[in-house]
Scaffold this motif. Structure first.
Motif, short mmCIF file in Angstrom:
data_model
loop_
_atom_site.label_atom_id
_atom_site.label_comp_id
_atom_site.label_asym_id
_atom_site.label_seq_id
_atom_site.Cartn_x
_atom_site.Cartn_y
_atom_site.Cartn_z
N LYS A 230 0.81 -1.22 0.00
CA LYS A 230 0.00 0.00 0.00
C LYS A 230 0.84 1.27 0.00
O LYS A 230 0.34 2.36 -0.20
N SER A 231 2.15 1.14 0.22
CA SER A 231 3.01 2.31 0.32
C SER A 231 3.57 2.70 -1.05
O SER A 231 3.20 2.11 -2.08
N LEU A 257 9.16 14.85 -2.18
CA LEU A 257 8.36 13.81 -2.84
C LEU A 257 8.00 12.69 -1.86
O LEU A 257 6.85 12.20 -1.84
N ALA A 258 8.97 12.25 -1.09
CA ALA A 258 8.73 11.16 -0.14
C ALA A 258 7.65 11.54 0.87
O ALA A 258 6.76 10.73 1.19
N THR A 264 8.48 4.98 1.43
CA THR A 264 9.24 4.38 2.54
C THR A 264 10.59 3.83 2.09
O THR A 264 11.51 3.72 2.89
N ARG A 265 10.71 3.46 0.81
CA ARG A 265 11.97 2.88 0.32
C ARG A 265 12.50 3.68 -0.86
O ARG A 265 11.74 4.25 -1.64
N TYR A 266 13.83 3.67 -0.97
CA TYR A 266 14.52 4.35 -2.06
C TYR A 266 15.43 3.32 -2.72
O TYR A 266 16.41 2.86 -2.12
N THR A 284 16.16 12.11 4.88
CA THR A 284 14.79 11.80 4.44
C THR A 284 14.11 10.72 5.25
O THR A 284 12.88 10.60 5.23
N GLY A 285 14.89 9.87 5.94
CA GLY A 285 14.31 8.76 6.67
C GLY A 285 13.94 7.58 5.80
O GLY A 285 13.39 6.58 6.27
N LEU A 286 14.24 7.67 4.49
CA LEU A 286 13.92 6.56 3.59
C LEU A 286 14.88 5.39 3.82
O LEU A 286 16.05 5.57 4.15
N GLU A 287 14.36 4.19 3.64
CA GLU A 287 15.20 3.00 3.67
C GLU A 287 15.87 2.88 2.30
O GLU A 287 15.20 2.73 1.29
#
Length: 371
Positions: A230-231, A257-258, A264-266, A284-287
């Motif tokens: 769903k993300s 954008l995130a 959640t992921r990059y 960004t906190g992105l994985e």
């Protein structure tokens, strides 16, 4: 050029393919799938049949560890398909190119068909001056294929889009005769057929060149369908590393954008620097995910986000094809001209806009604030 060339006579032309990146290797597998060159690896060879009689795949290995790792994985997939893979340490020292080209020359002389992933590569251009193949095939090397086709149609010298407009260095001038000879070899003639195998849109195909669509049939047949989450996921780009986009502006755009789309992921591009990716993860906190295969295969295997966010790049053309039949939406964000560096090619903005504008089955996003 007929997809069944050589079958009516019972003779399959020996094909020699050269790749320098995982995406090029993937697209050779896609092309071979359309030509039915796959040999069952469980079948025993007849006494007169050579291994890889249909396709010998030569990996001109780069030095970058991430690229080498993905190429190793892709090479194993090629072997499982029954193809012969020859790994060349083509950049393993000063004398490596001489040993590589010397060792490949007999194969080049015998090959009836040559497949290549990067006609801009100096390695490939050197090999083109040696081969006697009557069929030449160029498979996708990403969005650069669009530029190659346009330059070939206009009779221009072959130069990568992000370098176009810059001054030619001493090495460029020394190599110019080889590059010119390669361009002439890639021009169809009475004794030579040229095919472009691509998922990219082609506006001005050269006269006499056969354009064949790559719809990622092999990828969809071998992998998936994926589990869709769903993300949202983001796809990285090497525009900073190639000197086109400012690093600070890029990171700010990724963060915006995130946050806007709940990413959640990059998925990092194989050429993105470790330093930039570390900073991106912190800010960004992105994985950050370092894929071990081309993104088309990663996405098809899943899991993958319901929305995939990207800047102008190859994946805005390839992912909708690889993910055909799923509920995944690919969304592309335009590059604001303010993000470009002072060193960017004068053609950069127009080329990137064209990549986005010609993409099918994608949702187009306006450029975000990157202050």
């Amino acid at each position: 050029m007929s997809p069944r060339a050589g079958k009516n006579t019972g003779h399959t032309p020996h094909t020699l393919a050269f790749v320098e990146s995982p995406v090029q290797l993937l697209n050779v597998l896609e092309w071979a799938h359309t030509r039915d060159l796959t040999r069952d690896p469980a079948r025993e060879l007849s006494p007169r049949e050579e291994p890889g009689a249909g396709l010998t795949l030569v990996v001109l290995s780069p030095t970058d560890p991430m690229t080498r790792g993905q190429l190793r994985r892709m090479a194993e997939l090629a072997r499982r398909e029954g193809h012969t893979v020859r790994w060349e340490e083509a950049r393993g020292g000063t004398t490596a190119p001489f040993h590589t080209i010397g060792g490949l020359t007999p194969l080049l002389r015998r090959a009836e068909r040559m497949v290549m992933g990067d006609p801009f590569s100096r390695y490939v251009q050197l090999l083109l001056t040696i081969t006697r193949a009557s069929e030449l095939v160029v498979v996708d090397d990403g969005t650069a294929t669009m530029e190659f086709v346009g330059q070939l149609a206009r009779g221009e010298r072959l130069v990568r889009w992000h370098r176009k407009g810059g001054r030619r260095g001493p090495r460029d001038l020394l190599f110019a005769p080889v590059s010119g000879a390669a361009r002439r070899r890639l021009t169809p003639g009475t004794d030579r057929e040229v095919e472009i195998f691509s998922s990219m849109p082609m506006k001005d195909a050269p006269d006499g060149v056969t354009i064949t669509s790559n719809v990622f049939a092999w990828t969809r047949e071998r992998f998936g369908p994926p589990r869709v989450t769903k993300s949202a996921d983001m796809v990285g780009t090497s525009l900073v590393e190639t000197g086109v986009v400012d690093a600070d502006r890029y990171l700010a755009a990724v963060r915006t954008l995130a946050e806007a789309h709940g990413a959640t992921r990059y998925f990092a591009h194989r050429r993105e620097s470790t330093e930039k990716l570390h900073r991106l993860a912190v800010e960004t906190g992105l994985e950050v995910v370092r894929p071990d295969l081309p993104l088309e295969l990663i996405a098809r295997r899943g899991p993958i986000g319901r929305t995939v966010l990207s800047f102008p790049s190859t994946v805005v053309h390839t992912l909708p094809l690889a993910l055909s039949g799923t509920d995944v939406r690919v969304a592309v964000c335009d590059i604001d001209p303010a993000w470009l560096t002072e060193h960017a090619s004068p053609r950069a903005q127009g080329f990137l806009s064209g990549v986005t504008g010609m993409a099918k089955d994608v949702h187009r996003l306006a450029a975000v604030s990157a202050v």
